[in-house]
Design a protein around this motif. Structure first.
Motif, PDB file in Angstrom:
ATOM      1  N   ARG A  67      -7.954  -3.727   8.201  1.00 32.92           N
ATOM      2  CA  ARG A  67      -7.840  -2.520   7.359  1.00 32.92           C
ATOM      3  C   ARG A  67      -8.192  -2.743   5.808  1.00 32.92           C
ATOM      4  O   ARG A  67      -7.682  -3.778   5.285  1.00 32.92           O
ATOM      5  N   THR A  68      -9.160  -2.200   5.380  1.00 30.06           N
ATOM      6  CA  THR A  68      -9.495  -2.213   3.850  1.00 30.06           C
ATOM      7  C   THR A  68      -9.153  -0.935   3.046  1.00 30.06           C
ATOM      8  O   THR A  68      -8.617   0.059   3.767  1.00 30.06           O
ATOM      9  N   ARG A  69      -9.358  -0.943   1.886  1.00 31.59           N
ATOM     10  CA  ARG A  69      -9.168  -0.088   1.000  1.00 31.59           C
ATOM     11  C   ARG A  69     -10.109   1.453   1.167  1.00 31.59           C
ATOM     12  O   ARG A  69     -11.156   1.179   1.427  1.00 31.59           O
ATOM     13  N   PHE A  89      -6.009  -8.471  -3.527  1.00 31.38           N
ATOM     14  CA  PHE A  89      -6.042  -7.904  -2.129  1.00 31.38           C
ATOM     15  C   PHE A  89      -5.780  -9.269  -1.277  1.00 31.38           C
ATOM     16  O   PHE A  89      -6.282 -10.328  -1.704  1.00 31.38           O
ATOM     17  N   SER A 137       2.448  -2.686   4.790  1.00 30.50           N
ATOM     18  CA  SER A 137       1.092  -2.872   5.130  1.00 30.50           C
ATOM     19  C   SER A 137       0.190  -3.362   4.247  1.00 30.50           C
ATOM     20  O   SER A 137       0.609  -3.589   3.120  1.00 30.50           O
ATOM     21  N   GLN A 138      -0.897  -4.104   4.446  1.00 31.14           N
ATOM     22  CA  GLN A 138      -1.938  -4.832   3.625  1.00 31.14           C
ATOM     23  C   GLN A 138      -3.171  -4.123   3.579  1.00 31.14           C
ATOM     24  O   GLN A 138      -3.681  -3.689   4.575  1.00 31.14           O
ATOM     25  N   ILE A 139      -3.846  -4.346   2.361  1.00 34.27           N
ATOM     26  CA  ILE A 139      -5.117  -4.293   2.161  1.00 34.27           C
ATOM     27  C   ILE A 139      -6.067  -5.483   2.277  1.00 34.27           C
ATOM     28  O   ILE A 139      -5.748  -6.102   1.141  1.00 34.27           O
ATOM     29  N   GLU A 180      -5.357   2.767  10.964  1.00 30.19           N
ATOM     30  CA  GLU A 180      -4.889   1.581  11.151  1.00 30.19           C
ATOM     31  C   GLU A 180      -3.939   1.521  12.242  1.00 30.19           C
ATOM     32  O   GLU A 180      -3.413   2.166  12.702  1.00 30.19           O
ATOM     33  N   ASP A 208       0.828  -1.200  -0.053  1.00 34.35           N
ATOM     34  CA  ASP A 208      -0.050  -0.096  -0.086  1.00 34.35           C
ATOM     35  C   ASP A 208       0.746   1.247  -0.026  1.00 34.35           C
ATOM     36  O   ASP A 208       1.557   1.602   1.021  1.00 34.35           O
TER      37      ASP A 208
END
Length: 412
Positions: free
Chosen positions: A69-71, A56, A36-38, A76, A29
């Protein structure tokens, strides 16, 4: 013949080109922190149609209460400092002290409100009425009583009685004859009443006379929105019974009318107090309530710096979350509604302010309980909720359009 040799195709991929990632991995991201990850929000809802090709992250094990945590979510919090591929990011709402103060002010104001139910003396009765539709609207003039139920506590004292639903006695359960009325719909899915139930039943005047005979002059009628049932039967306070009490007042929660603006108001007040260096006594936000103020539909905000409102809970919501009983799992039963209204009244009418606050908080934090009208806005053409008017208007518009384009004429 074209002798041009095929060379490498130039890449015109933009940053918006969708890329495929291996299953269980996630892209970096660039808008967030490194590593970090989405998380795929559709995967969390069991709605992702890409499967292993989704770009994703699909967490292998996640609980329903865990928030990732989403788009589009910039708030976060990392759960650890280990491998980024094994980290989940919680969506945490930042704590706002002024919003918390606004909520606390509203609760303190409700605790200071008068409690007439603490001093009521029996005998206590509860009544509930089911209605059929005589028109297609949702107002009172489009309804007519079709069934009346009256119950009372087996032990009508000030301190006891009604702690168990079995201690509540059914005095009357009568259907009403509707032969002289044009009924648009019996709304059987809601009322449980059919045309056969009302055939050969007593008239409304006869049922009203029976209720007046069973009620004592010192009786107290209690129930959710009991004033509407009293109006349906044409009973008079001080003549047919002594007084009545709406049990929804006992369970409603007082909250800020708008939490964001209430927090901003308190923030501005504190800023002004700091600038003027006021002392604690003149600048504090103490909350009080006049004991002479009657309980109404709107709260008294004269001693509060913010406007408040009441969130009113349905009888079904109270029974589900306080008694673990769903009284309206199918059609409404006026006998059951009246019995559980009286049961809830006896259970909490002598409760202290801290217990009442805890009870109201639990109702406020519980998931919403959908009503029959919200799930079925229109039944047999009869509107049961504001959404029903929009649905009927949309259907009428589509029907007019179809008649004009298909048959080239007006539908009427």
């Amino acid at each position: 013949m074209n002798n041009r040799t095929a060379g490498p195709t130039p890449s015109f991929a933009s940053s918006r080109t969708k890329k495929n990632f291996p299953a269980g991995t996630a892209p970096m991201d660039t808008a967030g922190a490194k590593g970090s990850q989405i998380v795929c929000k559709f995967f969390l809802q069991n709605r992702c149609s890409f499967g292993e090709k989704c770009r994703f992250y699909h967490p292998a094990n996640h609980s329903k209460n865990q928030r990732f945590r989403t788009r589009g979510n910039s708030n976060e919090a990392s759960m650890g400092n280990g491998d980024p591929t094994n980290q989940a990011f919680l969506k945490k709402r930042p704590f706002d002290a002024f919003k918390f103060k606004a909520i606390t002010l509203a609760k303190n104001a409700q605790d200071a409100e008068p409690t007439p139910f603490h001093h009521m003396k029996g005998p206590f009765y509860s009544m509930d009425i089911e209605c059929v539709a005589t028109g297609y609207g949702s107002t009172k003039r489009h309804r007519r009583p079709c069934r009346v139920a009256l119950v009372t506590s087996a032990q009508n004292s000030r301190d006891g009685g009604g702690d168990d639903v079995d201690e509540i006695t059914t005095l009357l359960d009568e259907y009403i004859n509707l032969n002289d009325i044009k009924v648009v719909s019996y709304m059987t899915q809601l009322t449980g009443v059919t045309k056969e139930h009302c055939a050969g039943a007593k008239s409304l005047e006869e049922v009203r006379s029976l209720v007046r005979e069973m009620l004592l002059p010192t009786a107290v009628l209690v129930g959710h929105n009991i004033q509407h049932d009293i109006e349906w039967l044409g009973l008079e306070v001080g003549v047919d019974f002594r007084e009545y009490f709406d049990t929804s007042v006992l369970f409603r929660q007082r909250i800020p009318k708008n939490l964001n603006s209430a927090g901003n108001v308190l923030r501005e007040l504190e800023r002004q107090q700091n600038e003027q260096q006021q002392n604690k006594t003149s600048g504090s936000l103490e909350v009080g309530a006049s004991k002479d103020v009657l309980l109404g539909d709107e709260p008294d905000d004269s001693k509060l710096p913010i406007p408040t409102r009441y969130r009113v809970f349905s009888l079904r919501h109270c029974c589900i979350h306080l008694l673990n009983v769903d009284i309206q799992e199918s059609a409404h039963d006026p006998v059951m509604d009246a019995r559980y209204s009286l049961l809830l009244f006896h259970k909490y009418r002598n409760a202290a302010a801290p217990m009442l606050r805890a009870m109201r908080d639990s109702l406020h934090r519980s998931p919403r309980t959908s009503s029959f009208g919200s799930e079925n806005p229109v039944v047999d053409g009869v509107v049961l909720s504001p959404l029903g008017f929009k649905m009927k208007a949309s259907a009428r518009f589509i029907w007019v359009w179809w008649m004009k384009h298909r048959y080239n004429r007006e539908p009427w």
